[in-house]
Design an enzyme around this catalytic site. Structure first.
Site, PDB file in Angstrom:
ATOM      1  N   LYS A  10       0.908  -1.298  -0.093  1.00  0.00           N
ATOM      2  CA  LYS A  10      -0.150   0.489  -0.138  1.00  0.00           C
ATOM      3  C   LYS A  10       0.770   1.227  -0.416  1.00  0.00           C
ATOM      4  O   LYS A  10       0.451   2.369  -0.226  1.00  0.00           O
ATOM      5  CB  LYS A  10      -1.271   0.505   1.031  1.00  0.00           C
ATOM      6  CG  LYS A  10      -2.288  -1.215   0.786  1.00  0.00           C
ATOM      7  CD  LYS A  10      -3.129  -1.065   1.858  1.00  0.00           C
ATOM      8  CE  LYS A  10      -3.867  -1.762   2.283  1.00  0.00           C
ATOM      9  NZ  LYS A  10      -3.845  -3.549   1.877  1.00  0.00           N
TER      10      LYS A  10
HETATM   11  C1  LIG Z   1      -4.533  -4.686   1.673  1.00  0.00           C
HETATM   12  C2  LIG Z   1      -4.187  -5.274   1.210  1.00  0.00           C
HETATM   13  C3  LIG Z   1      -3.894  -7.299   0.975  1.00  0.00           C
HETATM   14  C4  LIG Z   1      -5.207  -6.764   0.031  1.00  0.00           C
HETATM   15  O1  LIG Z   1      -5.748  -5.831  -1.305  1.00  0.00           O
HETATM   16  P1  LIG Z   1      -6.323  -4.947  -1.647  1.00  0.00           P
HETATM   17  O2  LIG Z   1      -6.217  -4.603  -2.624  1.00  0.00           O
HETATM   18  O3  LIG Z   1      -7.581  -4.655  -0.622  1.00  0.00           O
HETATM   19  O4  LIG Z   1      -7.469  -6.533  -2.431  1.00  0.00           O
HETATM   20  C5  LIG Z   1      -3.486  -8.106   0.961  1.00  0.00           C
HETATM   21  N1  LIG Z   1      -2.583  -7.906   1.497  1.00  0.00           N
HETATM   22  C6  LIG Z   1      -1.690  -7.188   2.452  1.00  0.00           C
HETATM   23  C7  LIG Z   1      -0.845  -7.356   3.054  1.00  0.00           C
HETATM   24  C8  LIG Z   1      -2.837  -6.347   2.372  1.00  0.00           C
HETATM   25  O5  LIG Z   1      -2.236  -5.325   3.464  1.00  0.00           O
END
Ligand SMILES: *Cc1c(COP(=O)(O)O)cnc(C)c1O
Length: 467
Positions: free
Chosen positions: A111
């Site tokens: 993210k």
């Molecule tokens: C947010 C997250 C996901 C999921 O991603 P999405 O875009 O919500 O499908 C998977 N793994 C980790 C470690 C995350 O932080």
């Protein structure tokens, strides 16, 4: 580039509207009116670029004239100079599979890649417009930390982050709550992530409240996050694909933001043959691919908490795309969802979706087994989310692969973020860099509040930045 809402395809918006509003006023999500398809020549040109230049070219398509060339270049360089990889991502290999390490940013999850850019976009936009805003976001653990790092100390904005109390890992929580700057507010909600997400959606849909605090959001429904995430699909394919082979991406999935970015890359002409929706026990999308019924149920708590989600918010965008942006149809489906608790799509649409999507739900036992085996044979520690992704990819490879595909698994978090879980499985604590582990020992700041919309609104009103 013009945008529409999934629930009203008449009115158009520009990038800055989608960016600052997050969620459309009709409750729908912003989508491009038309996704541009890149020519062969164009793809070839892009394939030679380093990560930052590629990011510039892709993001530019979607932001139009929101930023000057220099502004956008600066936003990208400033965002990625904090990463401990020159080209943002790194690659590694386990058997036949390419792992795309997306966790080299300041808070160890993928993210950061989008959120750092978003933080700098806010700064650039707000400094030009003399606007002030309050950001509100829900997090299942990683979004909050990434958002806080991206905006801490930035002028003209405050951020309120709602996380489910006691349901994020200790490291995830501390990455949020040890940040002690005047513009950061953590709220621990006594509820689940879906509760947090519902609270934020309600605040967005309360137009009076929204205006009174000049509210904006950085949740995974924000279109800008999707745009920035498209880049690493291109980059991975360009760097590692073997001659003329198409690529398969396995994506640990929760809110469907990351994998939807892969879908956009596919629509733009990147040769992708499959997108694998890898889920934990929260398997509503796995079931959807079997019967075409989208039906959220109660959240199951797993060892991959950032995917403990039953409302895959971005999924509405995908369905909209398969119904050719027919906003009347989408509004109907969403009404059904809220009145009956589910919707069902047409058979021929499901068939089309299955041409490009595949899904596998991986339980805790197989997640742990995969972590153990990758550690034993490859001396690499996978985090539990990435392990779900790799197991799903392995399953696809054994049963469905056409053999001549490039196989990618996105690694969405650094294992140190889930140290307690990894310790239970491997009796080993994944290392975390010295400076950060020092920061995590600092005092924590957060407010515990009940799952109550009014109480949370009052807290935000009392602490907001006056606009
Ligand atoms: C947010 C997250 C996901 C999921 O991603 P999405 O875009 O919500 O499908 C998977 N793994 C980790 C470690 C995350 O932080």
């Amino acid at each position: 580039m013009k945008y529409i809402s999934t629930r009203d395809n008449k009115k158009t918006y520009n990038f800055i509207d989608t960016f600052l509003n997050g969620l459309a006023h009709d409750g729908g999500l912003y989508i491009p009116k038309k996704i541009p398809r890149l020519s062969h020549t164009n793809l070839k040109r892009l394939s030679k670029l380093n990560y930052n230049n590629l990011a510039y070219e892709i993001i530019k398509i979607y932001t139009g004239n929101t930023f000057s060339k220099n502004e956008l270049k600066k936003i990208i360089t400033n965002s990625y100079k904090k990463f401990d990889s020159k080209n943002v991502v790194k690659f590694s290999r386990v058997k036949k599979f390419n792992l795309v390490e997306l966790y080299h940013g300041p808070t160890f999850a993928f993210k950061d890649i989008a959120m750092q850019v978003i933080g700098n976009m806010y700064e650039t936009i707000l400094s030009k417009s003399k606007n002030r805003i309050n950001l509100i976001t829900a997090t299942s653990g990683d979004t909050g930390a990434a958002a806080i790092d991206a905006v801490k100390n930035k002028k003209n904005l405050r951020i309120f982050v709602l996380h489910p109390s006691g349901k994020v890992s200790i490291t995830q929580r501390k990455l949020m709550t040890t940040v002690n700057t005047k513009n950061v507010f953590n709220i621990a909600v006594k509820g689940t992530f879906d509760d947090c997400q519902t609270l934020v959606k309600s605040m967005f849909n309360d137009l009076q409240f929204r205006r009174s605090i000049n509210m904006s959001g950085v949740n995974s429904i924000n279109w800008a996050r999707i745009v920035v995430q498209i880049v690493y699909y291109f980059y991975s394919h360009f760097r590692l694909s073997k001659k003329n082979k198409k690529s398969v991406f396995s994506v640990p999935t929760g809110n469907f933001g990351d994998i939807y970015a892969g879908y956009i890359a596919y629509k733009m002409g990147l040769p992708i043959s499959k997108l694998i929706i890898a889920t934990n026990e929260n398997d509503l999308l796995y079931k959807f691919l079997r019967n075409g019924i989208y039906k959220p149920s109660k959240v199951k708590f797993s060892i991959s908490p950032s995917m403990d989600i039953q409302v895959a918010s971005n999924f509405e965008r995908l369905i909209s795309s398969y119904y050719d942006n027919n906003s009347k149809k989408i509004s109907e489906l969403m009404k059904q969802l809220s009145s009956k608790g589910f919707y069902k799509i047409d058979k021929n649409i499901l068939r089309k979706i299955k041409n490009i999507f595949y899904s596998k739900s991986v339980n805790a036992e197989n997640t742990k087994k995969t972590i153990k085996s990758v550690y034993k044979y490859n001396n690499k520690i996978l985090d539990p989310h990435s392990s779900v992704g790799l197991k799903a990819l392995e399953e696809y490879y054994l049963n469905h692969s056409k053999k001549s595909e490039n196989l990618f698994c996105l690694e969405t978090a650094h294992p140190a973020k889930f140290g307690e879980t990894i310790y239970k499985i491997l009796k080993k604590i994944p290392k975390i860099s010295g400076e950060i582990s020092k920061n995590l020992k600092k005092k924590e700041f957060y407010k515990v509040l009940p799952n109550n919309l009014n109480k949370i609104k009052n807290y935000i009103r009392a602490n907001r930045l006056h606009c």
